[in-house]
Write an enzyme that holds these catalytic residues in place. Structure first.
Site, PDB file in Angstrom:
ATOM      1  N   GLU A  59     -72.195  -0.750  26.176  1.00  0.00           N
ATOM      2  CA  GLU A  59     -72.785  -1.089  27.240  1.00  0.00           C
ATOM      3  C   GLU A  59     -73.758  -1.451  27.104  1.00  0.00           C
ATOM      4  OE1 GLU A  59     -70.921   1.897  27.273  1.00  0.00           O
ATOM      5  OE2 GLU A  59     -68.963   0.848  28.455  1.00  0.00           O
ATOM      6  N   HIS A  95     -65.425   6.881  37.248  1.00  0.00           N
ATOM      7  CA  HIS A  95     -64.698   5.936  37.906  1.00  0.00           C
ATOM      8  C   HIS A  95     -65.296   5.750  39.708  1.00  0.00           C
ATOM      9  CE1 HIS A  95     -63.094   5.921  34.114  1.00  0.00           C
ATOM     10  NE2 HIS A  95     -62.735   4.810  34.323  1.00  0.00           N
TER      11      HIS A  95
HETATM   12  C1  LIG Z   1     -69.074   4.725  28.618  1.00  0.00           C
HETATM   13  C2  LIG Z   1     -67.498   4.278  28.248  1.00  0.00           C
HETATM   14  N1  LIG Z   1     -67.298   2.679  28.578  1.00  0.00           N
HETATM   15  C3  LIG Z   1     -65.931   2.298  28.812  1.00  0.00           C
HETATM   16  C4  LIG Z   1     -64.666   2.608  29.723  1.00  0.00           C
HETATM   17  C5  LIG Z   1     -63.769   1.991  29.557  1.00  0.00           C
HETATM   18  N2  LIG Z   1     -62.995   2.535  28.449  1.00  0.00           N
HETATM   19  C6  LIG Z   1     -62.012   3.632  28.324  1.00  0.00           C
HETATM   20  S1  LIG Z   1     -61.187   4.055  26.982  1.00  0.00           S
HETATM   21  C7  LIG Z   1     -61.537   2.498  26.450  1.00  0.00           C
HETATM   22  C8  LIG Z   1     -61.120   2.046  25.087  1.00  0.00           C
HETATM   23  C9  LIG Z   1     -61.136   2.970  23.996  1.00  0.00           C
HETATM   24  O1  LIG Z   1     -61.095   3.121  22.982  1.00  0.00           O
HETATM   25  P1  LIG Z   1     -60.894   3.334  21.707  1.00  0.00           P
HETATM   26  O2  LIG Z   1     -61.909   4.092  21.541  1.00  0.00           O
HETATM   27  O3  LIG Z   1     -60.686   3.101  20.965  1.00  0.00           O
HETATM   28  O4  LIG Z   1     -59.884   4.728  22.390  1.00  0.00           O
HETATM   29  P2  LIG Z   1     -58.202   4.840  22.666  1.00  0.00           P
HETATM   30  O5  LIG Z   1     -58.603   4.246  24.388  1.00  0.00           O
HETATM   31  O6  LIG Z   1     -57.442   3.592  22.075  1.00  0.00           O
HETATM   32  O7  LIG Z   1     -57.983   6.244  22.372  1.00  0.00           O
HETATM   33  C10 LIG Z   1     -62.321   2.014  27.756  1.00  0.00           C
HETATM   34  C11 LIG Z   1     -63.509   0.887  27.111  1.00  0.00           C
HETATM   35  C12 LIG Z   1     -65.350   4.243  28.675  1.00  0.00           C
HETATM   36  N3  LIG Z   1     -64.089   5.267  29.217  1.00  0.00           N
HETATM   37  N4  LIG Z   1     -66.263   4.371  28.604  1.00  0.00           N
END
Ligand SMILES: Cc1ncc(C[n+]2csc(CCOP(=O)(O)OP(=O)(O)O)c2C)c(N)n1
Ligand SMILES: [Mg+2]
Lengths: 354, 353, 109
Positions: free
Chosen positions: A80, A149
């Protein structure tokens, strides 16, 4: 805001051809607004996590990449601070970034860029580097989602010199306020009430306010959503719909309530606020955010300042509590519910001076 | 997918020091299998729970069982500490965390879960992507200051690797020689964004070189490889050699969450081509071929997994809401008059609306 | 609720049709993406087709022995119009409930 001379962005962009009224959800209305902004301004860009191919986790940017291309609507890496920091550079280069942070709570990692950079670049550069950035933030609670959220960040942003803050309460407002915000030369934090994304409502494309309220057909300022004589309920975002319900219930008891949708949380439309409470002489502010140092305090003070002589009772605040936004099971105990608002109204009604 | 340990210049596996652990015994291999079956069964059941309205949402870890069980199994819960994301159900299970208390987060009972993080050695469930990686560095540095021998392991994803905090954490840990294992599950996706468009250069492990830290890029679908790499990393960190990064190459076979529709960003064919062999099935075949387990054992393991899921489901069903007073009582150790007043007015006006 | 229909996919080079051997799901079933839906036979082999969609089955086309052409409807799912975001639920619109009544003597001065 002194934009009374401006017509709505919609009317400007579309010329004078009448486009009529449609039933849309807020998600669809926002999508439509972004589509039109992208079409009208070749320098407008829409980006963020999952905004491109997926169309956003709430589908607000659905179809926009296919229509406007991967250059103008794109997925960013997951950061972000990166999204907002990059927006600064893009704005310096003459673009109008319309970034999204996926959920309210994930604006926090970007606070450094929003507060220390976006909010003050115009000032720092003596007006030579404006920051036309429209940051869309799915906001507030009510959907039984995981932590971070369901947050209400309006007071945090409103407190920062150099940021403007707005929140729509229904599809019609969403369409017009986003079209307006996304054509401003200043940074606007656009807080979308995520619990209301799916509810449908009439969107009149031709005018932000055809009925001619105190806002005079402008997407600036506050808006009276229901006229009343006895008390003004002030709210924004998802709480406006709840206050309209409360007003209906109060009518059963013979109490006639005016509901004022503040819309702009910075700048606050003091004139419309004062005009309403001068008439009703009683006010209750409702918000989801915690009580202490919430925007309700600001609203209450503005009312008190303008209407002290005629106020029948101190302004009440019905708000979330000074606690972290709770998990789904306790959500309904946190968000101001109908009874808590009614209790607040009753306290104001029965208040005796002296 | 290239999952051979990468010959990263100067920081590949060969440079890990510390005592070598004994190879896993047949008993341990069978235990790993049982854990993987339990996790697989609970994970797929949790999706069904969501469809049945028992829980509002869930983040499946289908396909990541080897990475999670193998790494969680290497933790010494008498002295180590683990920092999960929101998708580490398999790690929690392998560490012996109470699973009703863990799954309560998905029932929207309490955000961080109801398990006791101090006793279970698992930090509260973390919803902020990349949120707890720096905490692991701090906890680990505390071990150094206390001359204790615990190691912190922190989990994060390919998506999280884009966050600035992750890079700060790697640099801090390396500068301070903190005993941290950075365990990256590169599952190919961050919601709808594939690793190619997330991780410049294609490898999170490669980042470690810049921080002067050894890294292992391993086949995250091979539970034995994962367990062994994690034990080596722990030994290295525990011996005072500083942090290690493990990038476990795996695949998120399911949706990001129960309300995600992967059909919007990837096809079934792509899924089939990219996912590789199912880690559970692969391990089963290996155990069978090596004569370590037989069909009777597999049947028993599955039956145990089903019985366990029955109990967890019953526990989740029986779990009521937390009392609303906890909203107020748990904000501080020392409460404030304002909070007490708000709690009182909440009790009067809306307790259990 | 909206319906979303999936046609018989192209199962391999040059094949234009397949014969249904056995349906593994029935209308009303909740299926997950990738769950086997139906076993079909082509001139080359018998294959299980995985579901491209999570959702509730509304209709299936063709019974055992029936031929279906590639591109013709195979299965129809029901999907809600308002799908939740990536997390959380779509709040229900409920009639407002109240316990509190208002009372006031309003001097309209
Ligand atoms: C700081 C933040 N930004 C956005 C989100 C929304 N979000 C939740 S999971 C995710 C993707 C995460 O991907 P990754 O780190 O590869 O983990 P995975 O979900 O594949 O286990 C996002 C964008 C969040 N939870 N926290
Ligand atoms: Mg990932």
């Amino acid at each position: 805001m002194s934009n009374a001379t401006l017509e709505s962005g919609a009317a400007m962009a579309e010329g004078t051809a009448r486009r009529g009224v449609e039933q849309l959800s807020m998600q669809q209305a926002l999508n439509r607004a972004l589509d039109e902004v992208l079409a009208a301004n070749p320098k407008a860009l829409v980006f963020g996590e999952d905004c491109g191919r997926l169309g956003g986790v709430f589908r607000i940017t659905d179809g926009l990449q296919a229509k406007h291309g991967t250059g103008r609507v794109f997925d960013t890496p997951l950061a972000e601070s990166g999204i907002l920091g990059m927006s600064v550079g893009l704005a310096m280069a003459g673009f109008h970034p319309i970034p999204e942070v996926q959920f309210d709570g994930f604006a926090y990692p970007a606070v450094n860029q929003i507060v220390c950079q976006i909010a003050r670049m115009n000032y720092r550069s003596r007006g030579t580097m404006p920051m036309p950035i429209t940051l869309r933030v799915p906001s507030f609670g009510g959907i039984r989602a995981p932590e971070h959220h369901g947050e209400s960040l309006e007071a945090l942003f409103a407190h920062v010199p150099g940021l403007k803050v707005v929140s729509p309460s229904n599809p019609h407002e969403a369409y017009h306020l986003l079209k307006y915000a996304a054509t401003r030369p200043d940074p606007v934090i656009f807080m979308e009430p995520k619990s209301r994304y799916w509810q449908k409502g009439e969107v009149d494309f031709d005018s932000p306010d055809p009925a001619g309220s105190p806002t005079g057909g402008s997407p600036t300022g506050a808006k009276v959503m229901r006229a009343g004589r006895h008390l003004t309920l002030v709210a924004w975002g998802a709480m406006v719909a709840r206050c309209l319900q409360v007003a209906e219930l109060a009518a059963e008891d013979g109490i006639d309530i005016e509901v004022l949708d503040l819309r702009w949380l910075k700048p606050i439309d003091e004139a419309t606020l004062a005009a309403s409470v001068r008439k009703t002489r009683r006010a209750v502010v409702v918000h989801e955010a915690p009580l202490t140092s919430g925007l309700g305090a600001e609203v209450a003070q503005l009312i008190t300042q303008a209407c002290f002589d005629t106020l029948k009772a101190p302004v009440e605040r019905i708000t979330g509590f000074d606690v972290p936004y709770p998990s789904g099971d306790l959500e309904d105990e946190y968000i101001p519910n109908i009874d808590r608002i009614l209790f607040g109204i009753q306290r104001v009604l029965e208040y005796k001076r002296g | 997918m290239d999952t051979s340990p990468s010959p990263l210049n100067g920081n590949d596996a060969g440079h890990l020091s510390g005592p070598h652990a004994e190879p896993l015994t047949a008993e341990q291999l069978r235990e790993l299998y049982s854990l993987m079956v339990a996790v697989r069964h609970l994970d797929t059941s949790a999706i069904a729970w969501q469809r049945q309205g028992l829980i509002p949402g869930y983040a499946p870890e289908l396909g990541q069982e080897a990475a999670q069980v193998g790494s969680g199994y290497a933790v010494d819960t008498t002295r180590d500490f683990v920092f999960p994301t929101y998708r580490e159900m398999g790690v929690a299970r392998a560490m012996g965390v109470d699973m009703v208390a863990y799954m309560s987060t998905h029932k929207a009972t309490w955000h961080g879960g109801l398990y006791n993080p101090i006793e279970s050695r698992l930090a509260p469930i973390q919803a902020v992507v990349g949120g707890s990686v720096l905490h692991a560095v701090g906890w680990a540095h505390g071990q150094t200051l206390d001359q204790a021998d615990g190691v912190a392991m922190t989990y994060f994803g390919d998506g999280a690797s884009s966050q600035g905090d992750i890079h700060e954490a790697m640099n801090f840990a390396a500068v301070m020689k903190a005993p941290v294992v950075f365990f990256v599950q590169n599952n190919g996706w961050a919601i709808s964004v594939p690793t190619e468009r997330q991780v410049a250069g294609g490898s999170v492990a490669a980042r470690a070189a810049g921080y002067g830290m050894p890294a292992l890029r391993i086949d995250g679908n091979d539970v034995v490889a994962v367990a062994e790499a994690t034990r080596r990393a722990f030994a290295h960190a525990r011996a005072g050699n500083g942090p290690v990064l493990i990038e476990a190459m795996t695949y998120r076979r399911g949706p990001h969450s129960t309300s995600d529709d992967p059909g919007r960003y990837r096809s079934l064919n792509e899924e089939r081509d990219d996912a590789g062999e199912d880690p559970l099935e692969r391990f089963r075949k290996q155990l069978l071929a090596d004569g370590i387990a037989d069909d009777a054992f597999f049947a028993e393991a599955l039956a145990a997994a089903k019985a366990e899921e029955d109990d967890i489901r019953a526990g989740i069903q029986a779990l009521g809401s937390r009392p609303g007073t906890e909203m107020f009582d748990l904000v501080f150790q020392e409460t404030t008059p304002a909070l007490q007043a708000q709690a009182a007015s909440w009790r009067e006006e809306s307790e259990h609306v | 609720m909206a319906e979303i229909s999936f046609p018989l996919p192209d199962l391999g080079e040059g094949l234009i049709e397949a014969t249904v051997l056995e349906w593994l799901v029935s209308p009303g079933d909740q299926v997950e993406r990738n769950q086997p839906l139906v076993e079909v036979e082509t001139t080359k082999s018998a294959v299980e087709l995985p579901s491209p969609q999570a959702g509730k089955v509304v209709r299936i086309h063709g019974g055992p022995g029936d031929k279906i052409n590639v591109g013709e409807p195979l299965i129809v799912f029901e999907v809600p119009d308002n799908t939740a975001g990536i997390v959380g639920t779509v709040p229900k619109e409920e009639a407002p409930k109240r316990r509190v009544r208002l009372s006031a003597v309003l001097d309209e001065d």
